[in-house]
Motif scaffolding. Structure first.
Motif, PDB file in Angstrom:
ATOM      1  N   ARG A  24       0.829  -1.263  -0.069  1.00 55.82           N
ATOM      2  CA  ARG A  24      -0.070   0.096   0.068  1.00 55.82           C
ATOM      3  C   ARG A  24       0.859   1.184   0.144  1.00 55.82           C
ATOM      4  O   ARG A  24       0.393   2.219  -0.784  1.00 55.82           O
ATOM      5  CB  ARG A  24      -0.947   0.034   1.158  1.00 55.82           C
ATOM      6  CG  ARG A  24      -1.826   1.061   1.050  1.00 55.82           C
ATOM      7  CD  ARG A  24      -2.997   0.897   2.169  1.00 55.82           C
ATOM      8  NE  ARG A  24      -3.774   2.081   2.124  1.00 55.82           N
ATOM      9  CZ  ARG A  24      -4.563   2.516   3.086  1.00 55.82           C
ATOM     10  NH1 ARG A  24      -4.421   1.928   4.264  1.00 55.82           N
ATOM     11  NH2 ARG A  24      -5.272   3.597   3.067  1.00 55.82           N
ATOM     12  N   HIS A  25       1.895   1.449   0.706  1.00 58.74           N
ATOM     13  CA  HIS A  25       2.679   2.636   0.983  1.00 58.74           C
ATOM     14  C   HIS A  25       4.287   2.351   0.826  1.00 58.74           C
ATOM     15  O   HIS A  25       4.846   3.273   0.447  1.00 58.74           O
ATOM     16  CB  HIS A  25       2.417   3.400   2.390  1.00 58.74           C
ATOM     17  CG  HIS A  25       1.001   3.674   2.498  1.00 58.74           C
ATOM     18  ND1 HIS A  25       0.269   4.592   1.633  1.00 58.74           N
ATOM     19  CD2 HIS A  25      -0.056   3.193   3.250  1.00 58.74           C
ATOM     20  CE1 HIS A  25      -0.927   4.620   2.320  1.00 58.74           C
ATOM     21  NE2 HIS A  25      -1.117   3.954   3.194  1.00 58.74           N
ATOM     22  N   ARG A  26       4.588   1.326   0.894  1.00 55.87           N
ATOM     23  CA  ARG A  26       6.066   1.048   1.318  1.00 55.87           C
ATOM     24  C   ARG A  26       6.734   0.802  -0.397  1.00 55.87           C
ATOM     25  O   ARG A  26       7.084  -0.440  -0.468  1.00 55.87           O
ATOM     26  CB  ARG A  26       6.602  -0.019   2.066  1.00 55.87           C
ATOM     27  CG  ARG A  26       7.978  -0.131   2.348  1.00 55.87           C
ATOM     28  CD  ARG A  26       8.364  -1.090   3.286  1.00 55.87           C
ATOM     29  NE  ARG A  26       9.941  -1.481   3.399  1.00 55.87           N
ATOM     30  CZ  ARG A  26      10.634  -0.689   4.078  1.00 55.87           C
ATOM     31  NH1 ARG A  26      10.183   0.143   5.193  1.00 55.87           N
ATOM     32  NH2 ARG A  26      11.971  -1.084   3.913  1.00 55.87           N
ATOM     33  N   HIS A  27       6.666   1.623  -1.147  1.00 57.52           N
ATOM     34  CA  HIS A  27       7.022   1.602  -2.393  1.00 57.52           C
ATOM     35  C   HIS A  27       8.515   1.762  -2.688  1.00 57.52           C
ATOM     36  O   HIS A  27       9.084   0.731  -3.429  1.00 57.52           O
ATOM     37  CB  HIS A  27       6.122   2.421  -3.437  1.00 57.52           C
ATOM     38  CG  HIS A  27       4.756   2.218  -3.425  1.00 57.52           C
ATOM     39  ND1 HIS A  27       3.910   3.112  -4.133  1.00 57.52           N
ATOM     40  CD2 HIS A  27       3.837   1.222  -3.114  1.00 57.52           C
ATOM     41  CE1 HIS A  27       2.771   2.736  -4.191  1.00 57.52           C
ATOM     42  NE2 HIS A  27       2.599   1.714  -3.394  1.00 57.52           N
ATOM     43  N   VAL A  28       9.072   2.549  -2.435  1.00 51.43           N
ATOM     44  CA  VAL A  28      10.324   2.989  -2.389  1.00 51.43           C
ATOM     45  C   VAL A  28      11.122   3.492  -1.202  1.00 51.43           C
ATOM     46  O   VAL A  28      10.705   4.254  -0.500  1.00 51.43           O
ATOM     47  CB  VAL A  28      10.772   4.005  -3.576  1.00 51.43           C
ATOM     48  CG1 VAL A  28      12.165   4.185  -3.945  1.00 51.43           C
ATOM     49  CG2 VAL A  28      10.115   3.589  -4.894  1.00 51.43           C
ATOM     50  N   SER A  29      12.272   2.856  -0.851  1.00 50.59           N
ATOM     51  CA  SER A  29      12.974   3.608   0.285  1.00 50.59           C
ATOM     52  C   SER A  29      14.175   4.408  -0.241  1.00 50.59           C
ATOM     53  O   SER A  29      14.856   3.780  -1.068  1.00 50.59           O
ATOM     54  CB  SER A  29      13.761   2.344   1.378  1.00 50.59           C
ATOM     55  OG  SER A  29      14.248   1.477   0.617  1.00 50.59           O
ATOM     56  N   VAL A  30      14.491   5.600  -0.098  1.00 53.68           N
ATOM     57  CA  VAL A  30      15.500   6.616  -0.351  1.00 53.68           C
ATOM     58  C   VAL A  30      16.328   6.938   0.756  1.00 53.68           C
ATOM     59  O   VAL A  30      15.822   7.381   1.870  1.00 53.68           O
ATOM     60  CB  VAL A  30      14.568   7.648  -1.102  1.00 53.68           C
ATOM     61  CG1 VAL A  30      15.506   8.767  -1.919  1.00 53.68           C
ATOM     62  CG2 VAL A  30      13.521   7.196  -2.244  1.00 53.68           C
ATOM     63  N   GLN A  31      17.630   6.909   0.416  1.00 56.77           N
ATOM     64  CA  GLN A  31      18.632   7.510   1.397  1.00 56.77           C
ATOM     65  C   GLN A  31      19.593   8.264   0.461  1.00 56.77           C
ATOM     66  O   GLN A  31      19.452   8.810  -0.649  1.00 56.77           O
ATOM     67  CB  GLN A  31      19.398   6.554   1.823  1.00 56.77           C
ATOM     68  CG  GLN A  31      20.274   5.655   0.885  1.00 56.77           C
ATOM     69  CD  GLN A  31      20.909   4.132   1.394  1.00 56.77           C
ATOM     70  OE1 GLN A  31      20.920   4.182   2.681  1.00 56.77           O
ATOM     71  NE2 GLN A  31      21.331   3.539   0.772  1.00 56.77           N
ATOM     72  N   SER A  32      20.452   9.023   1.259  1.00 56.28           N
ATOM     73  CA  SER A  32      21.401  10.088   0.700  1.00 56.28           C
ATOM     74  C   SER A  32      22.756   9.582   0.945  1.00 56.28           C
ATOM     75  O   SER A  32      23.020   9.465   2.212  1.00 56.28           O
ATOM     76  CB  SER A  32      21.175  11.510   1.224  1.00 56.28           C
ATOM     77  OG  SER A  32      22.040  12.322   0.950  1.00 56.28           O
ATOM     78  N   ARG A  33      23.521   9.961   0.125  1.00 54.98           N
ATOM     79  CA  ARG A  33      25.188   9.551   0.341  1.00 54.98           C
ATOM     80  C   ARG A  33      25.656  10.656   1.347  1.00 54.98           C
ATOM     81  O   ARG A  33      26.359  10.230   1.941  1.00 54.98           O
ATOM     82  CB  ARG A  33      26.006   9.835  -1.055  1.00 54.98           C
ATOM     83  CG  ARG A  33      25.705   8.574  -1.787  1.00 54.98           C
ATOM     84  CD  ARG A  33      26.996   8.387  -2.829  1.00 54.98           C
ATOM     85  NE  ARG A  33      26.741   7.079  -3.554  1.00 54.98           N
ATOM     86  CZ  ARG A  33      26.269   7.004  -4.693  1.00 54.98           C
ATOM     87  NH1 ARG A  33      26.041   8.048  -5.331  1.00 54.98           N
ATOM     88  NH2 ARG A  33      26.184   6.055  -5.214  1.00 54.98           N
ATOM     89  N   ASP A  34      25.336  11.726   1.461  1.00 60.20           N
ATOM     90  CA  ASP A  34      25.541  12.776   2.428  1.00 60.20           C
ATOM     91  C   ASP A  34      25.277  12.281   3.865  1.00 60.20           C
ATOM     92  O   ASP A  34      26.116  12.601   4.733  1.00 60.20           O
ATOM     93  CB  ASP A  34      24.896  14.176   1.997  1.00 60.20           C
ATOM     94  CG  ASP A  34      25.428  15.038   1.092  1.00 60.20           C
ATOM     95  OD1 ASP A  34      26.348  14.270   0.232  1.00 60.20           O
ATOM     96  OD2 ASP A  34      24.640  16.166   0.678  1.00 60.20           O
ATOM     97  N   GLU A  35      24.007  11.790   3.909  1.00 58.45           N
ATOM     98  CA  GLU A  35      23.580  11.320   5.352  1.00 58.45           C
ATOM     99  C   GLU A  35      24.496  10.099   5.576  1.00 58.45           C
ATOM    100  O   GLU A  35      24.746   9.774   6.686  1.00 58.45           O
ATOM    101  CB  GLU A  35      21.984  10.957   5.130  1.00 58.45           C
ATOM    102  CG  GLU A  35      21.084  12.289   5.184  1.00 58.45           C
ATOM    103  CD  GLU A  35      21.306  13.289   6.304  1.00 58.45           C
ATOM    104  OE1 GLU A  35      21.551  12.918   7.442  1.00 58.45           O
ATOM    105  OE2 GLU A  35      21.065  14.294   6.071  1.00 58.45           O
TER     106      GLU A  35
END
Length: 128
Positions: A24-35
């Motif tokens: 329903r909602h957990r389509h894509v997890s996104v992270q950052s190289r800076d983080e």
């Protein structure tokens, strides 16, 4: 998790072939190289992006984490559902302290609002 050059995102369903596709909602997890760099500094040891269990890593900039915020990757529009909490598996896969280092740096869980391809090197539009 396996690194790939591109993925197909399907509106309302997520990444084609991903274990969360159709959820329903957990389509894509996104992270950052800076983080990830900040997490590495906080931990005092590497936090490799390929071991964080995220679908997408942005080259720079902070990932928005406020629900409803939108970002565009290539021609795909994503909407933040919630902040991505660090998984306890990180301490096993990466090493002790990885999950704590990723606290507040884990990126966001997003839903896919428009279908399309996301490829390495695509332009990213962040809010603000």
């Amino acid at each position: 998790m396996v690194a790939v050059e591109s993925i197909e995102a399907e509106a309302g369903s997520g990444i084609v072939g991903d274990r969360h596709h159709g959820s329903r909602h957990r389509h894509v997890s996104v992270q950052s190289r800076d983080e990830l760099a900040a997490a590495t500094a906080a931990r005092g040891a590497p936090v490799p992006e390929e071991l964080t269990r995220r679908n997408l890593t942005l080259d720079h900039g902070a990932v928005p984490t406020i629900p409803g915020a939108r970002l565009v990757v290539g021609d795909v529009v994503l909407e933040v559902v919630r902040r991505a909490a660090p998984c306890r598996v990180m301490d096993t896969e990466i090493g002790p302290g990885a999950a704590r280092a990723m606290h507040e740096r884990g990126g966001a869980i997003c839903r896919v609002l428009s279908s399309g391809t996301i490829a390495v090197g695509d332009a990213v539009e962040l809010p603000g």
